[in-house]
Design a protein around this motif. Structure first.
Motif, PDB file in Angstrom:
ATOM      1  N   ILE A   1      -1.025  -1.773  -6.418  1.00 36.57           N
ATOM      2  CA  ILE A   1      -0.427  -0.436  -6.393  1.00 36.57           C
ATOM      3  C   ILE A   1      -0.290   0.098  -7.818  1.00 36.57           C
TER       4      ILE A   1
ATOM      5  N   GLY B   1      -1.022   7.900  -0.957  1.00 37.54           N
ATOM      6  CA  GLY B   1      -1.871   6.745  -0.715  1.00 37.54           C
ATOM      7  C   GLY B   1      -2.597   6.923   0.608  1.00 37.54           C
TER       8      GLY B   1
ATOM      9  N   GLU C   1       0.838  -1.197   0.000  1.00 39.58           N
ATOM     10  CA  GLU C   1       0.000   0.000   0.000  1.00 39.58           C
ATOM     11  C   GLU C   1       0.877   1.252   0.000  1.00 39.58           C
TER      12      GLU C   1
END
Length: 773
Positions: A666, A116, A110
């Motif tokens: 991702i 993010g 992540e």
């Protein structure tokens, strides 16, 4: 095993680490992730451990690479985390026969805030949980592998160290062929940042073969005094007879062992595509060698995720993120108005600041979480190294701990109590420290300053902190109050002659005086001639900046100005998008819409601007964090204009998915973000998507192109399966593929029309096709 015992072994001989698990288990008929194989086919894991040990591995990895709960949740295995970890360690122990056991921890998959959703504490808690289980099960070392972001890796290091000071700890970052991590960190930056932290070894693994990884490893070696570990892939994968193969064989791989050894490697292993035959070849080549020991190059520098402020060059540190005398900015900070602070930061960078000094004024009224988010937003989105001008020790510790890089801490007097606390802080969390050339009282002479400098150097040495982690503020006193600047200049000259670095708060010289700009400029010229390294100043003051540039030239230096600017007719629009200033961008778009049709605004303005930004990314003028920020900002403009479209003018669609069996997203998510910012209607099917679901989406959405992502080598064949099913259904649609397991040749072999090495390649591919083709 205690870390000192392993250090002693590694000081005497180079060890061989085992090879790949995921790709090798798949080759042996176990295509699931190793953590699932641990539960369902433990004998397969044990057999592979034993094969690596027989081949000559001195150390084996536990099959816990993906055993953090974030990763396990993507496979529905999070409830079995403890069982997986305990079983994996027990299997390794049962097979070890005296070999060392390294507890393996991989990343979450992540992206970090602000590009993010994951914040430092999310990472920290995740890694603390899995590391606690591994340590309790009992291993000889912990290795953090295949990390792609510097803050996530730092969080993992600090989590392990909170649990144990006795475990030997290795930290790895993964780089692409451009020698950058996913979020833009280069090998020098990585080495400098992790030199400061309490890790025993650093290194690099995955993504590249031995030939490509060698120069990256050599650069890390050049700047790091840590022990070093390297694990290349067996080259870039290719497809043969429907199966994935790796082109670099065991003997060709082992050819590079000598080069890795010469670059001071302490542990050499192999990664994706390798098997026990590679371990045997490496082991034979390594033999009983002792490691090479050479001192690393020392650098006075602080960093962001993507940039380095090297004090061997003059560093302009922007001073304007400081609410002193600026009530509106202080209110913005109280109100957690990130956009307002980012606007000031952007203006300072665009004016020429290489780094930014961040001060929150009346800190008791500013939320500490906002402080950290602000600092990290500047560091990631602008790529600008930060000087943390935070007075509260607790707030400073909070922010420094979470900083993604090597920060400059501003500042500490050479007072025993204060300096001790600040030295302990940078020893724990990394960074450089500005030391004021003063003890208790304000220094009036050069001798006062010299005494404080010498005291600070001795104290730092007692903490094991080198002089390269200190910068001395030579203390400017206001000339209007009768102070002589000559004493400050003497201190700067002394520091320069002693091989030390200096900084000044420039505007202090002119406090209370008229014509401040000219006084500041004149003093700066004198200070540069005396050897000044950096100044906290306002780069928007053209008098000062012009004088600085002239002074540096006359002293045989130059001023590096890295200002991100667009090119050509789209210049203003590009700058607005890169700045992240959404309101200004939308106001600009409103003006365009008064003169042109919505479709023309997209085709003639927004899309060309994003093309320029994509080109800047391809040429490494900006990096992934800045690209994502630009995409997020531009998307608002596209949405505004598209809301004015008639139905017949609706955007072209692009369907994207991560293939069946693969939960990594991702790369897919980045591509989706970039394509939306380029004006496409992106239909994201998510991860682990079956071919049938993809085909149904193609039929219903009628996209102009399909994007497929495969992170793992074991799932790459699913791309071919999906393309073949499309053909069976009579679907003729261009397919673009990407992912860490892929390359141009493999993409072609799988039947894809295009290969995307990065997100901007997808935009380029879409330009090469017409709707319906």
């Amino acid at each position: 095993m205690k870390r000192e015992e392993l250090k002693k072994i590694l000081n005497e001989r180079v060890l061989v680490l085992d090879g790949a698990y995921g790709t090798e288990l798949a080759k042996r008929g176990y295509p699931d992730v190793p953590e699932k194989v641990v539960l369902e086919n433990p004998q397969a894991i044990k057999k592979l451990h034993e094969d690596y040990i027989r081949a000559g591995a001195n150390a084996i990895l536990t099959s816990t690479f993906g055993a953090n709960d974030v990763k396990l949740s993507k496979f529905g295995l999070e409830s079995q985390q403890e069982k997986i970890v305990n079983s994996a360690v027990e299997i390794a122990k049962s097979a070890s026969n005296g070999s060392l056991i390294f507890g393996d921890i991989g990343p979450t998959g992540e992206l970090p805030y602000p590009i993010g959703e994951m914040k430092f504490d999310d990472y920290f808690n995740t890694f603390k949980k899995v590391a606690s289980l591994i340590l309790k099960a009992g291993v000889d070392a912990i290795i953090l592998e295949t990390f792609t972001d510097i803050m996530e890796l730092k969080a993992a290091v600090l989590a392990v160290r909170e649990l144990s000071k006795e475990i030997f700890l290795i930290a790895h970052l993964t780089f692409d062929e451009n020698a950058r991590s996913l979020t833009g960190t280069d090998p020098t930056n990585f080495a400098l940042t992790f030199n400061d932290l309490d890790v025993d070894a650093i290194g690099v693994n995955c993504s590249l073969g031995p030939q490509e990884i060698l120069p990256i490893f050599e650069e890390i070696s050049k700047y790091s005094d840590k022990m070093l570990v390297v694990e290349p892939d067996a080259g870039a994968p290719i497809l043969k007879n429907g199966k994935t193969h790796y082109p670099v064989g065991p003997q060709d791989f082992a050819f590079y062992v000598d080069s890795f050894w010469e670059a001071k490697a302490n542990i050499i292993g192999s990664c994706c595509g390798s098997d026990p035959t590679y371990t045997a070849a490496i082991s034979k080549r390594v033999g009983k060698r002792s490691p090479i020991k050479e001192k690393a190059k020392k650098v006075f520098a602080f960093t962001s995720p993507t940039d380095i402020a090297d004090l061997d060059d003059f560093v302009v540190i922007g001073e304007r993120i400081n609410p002193a005398g600026r009530k509106k900015l202080q209110q913005h900070m109280k109100d957690k108005n990130m956009d307002a602070v980012m606007k000031v930061a952007t203006g300072q960078k665009e004016a020429g600041a290489k780094a930014l000094d961040v001060n929150f004024g009346l800190e008791q009224f500013v939320d500490v979480g906002f402080m950290s988010d602000t600092v990290n937003s500047i560091a990631y989105k602008l790529g600008t190294p930060i000087s943390l001008d935070i007075q509260s020790f607790e707030a400073l510790e909070y922010v420094l701990k979470r900083y993604p890089g090597r920060a400059l801490v501003n500042s500490s007097r050479a007072d025993e109590e204060e300096l001790t606390k600040k030295l302990e802080l940078i020893k724990s969390y990394g960074g450089m420290l500005v030391v004021l050339s003063m003890e208790e009282g304000v220094p009036t002479s050069f001798e006062d300053r010299k005494r404080a400098i010498e005291k600070a150097l001795k104290m730092a040495e007692s903490f094991g902190i080198s002089k390269e982690r200190l910068v001395f503020d030579s203390i400017i006193l206001a000339v209007g109050a009768g102070a002589s600047p000559k004493e400050t200049l003497k201190a700067i000259e002394y520091l320069n002659e002693s091989g030390l670095k200096s900084v000044v708060g420039l505007s202090n010289i002119s406090f209370g005086m008229p014509n401040r700009s000219y006084l500041n400029a004149a003093f700066l010229a004198m200070a540069v001639s005396s050897g000044l390294s950096s100044a906290i100043m306002n780069p928007k003051d053209q008098n000062v900046m012009q004088m600085l540039e002239a002074s540096l030239i006359l002293n045989g230096k130059s001023l590096e100005l890295k200002v991100q600017k667009g090119e050509g007719d789209t210049n203003q629009l590009v700058d607005l998008i890169l700045s992240g200033e959404e309101k200004k961008l939308l106001d600009y778009v409103d003006e365009l819409l008064k003169a042109e049709e919505p479709l023309n605004v997209i085709e003639n303005h927004l899309k060309p601007a994003m093309d320029v930004i994509g080109d800047m990314y391809d040429k490494s003028k900006i990096f992934l964090p800045q690209l994502i920020l630009a995409a997020q900002t531009a998307q608002k403009a596209f949405e505004k204009v598209q809301s004015l479209f008639e139905k017949k003018e609706s955007s072209e669609k692009f369907v994207i998915a991560t293939v069946k069996g693969d939960v990594h997203d991702i790369g897919k998510n980045i591509v989706a973000t970039i394509l939306r910012s380029a004006g496409y209607d992106v239909v994201d099917l998510g991860r682990n998507v079956a071919p049938e679901k993809i085909i149904d989406a193609i039929k219903s959405e009628k996209p102009v192109m399909l994007g497929l992502s495969a992170m793992m080598t074991t799932t790459a064949p699913k791309i071919q399966e999906t393309i073949e099913k499309m053909k069976e259904e009579g679907i003729s649609l261009p397919v673009i593929v990407g992912g860490a397991s892929l390359n141009e040749e493999l993409a072609k072999d799988l039947g894809a029309d295009f290969y995307a090495q990065n997100a901007t390649d997808a935009v380029k591919a879409l330009k090469n096709i017409k709707k319906g083709s």
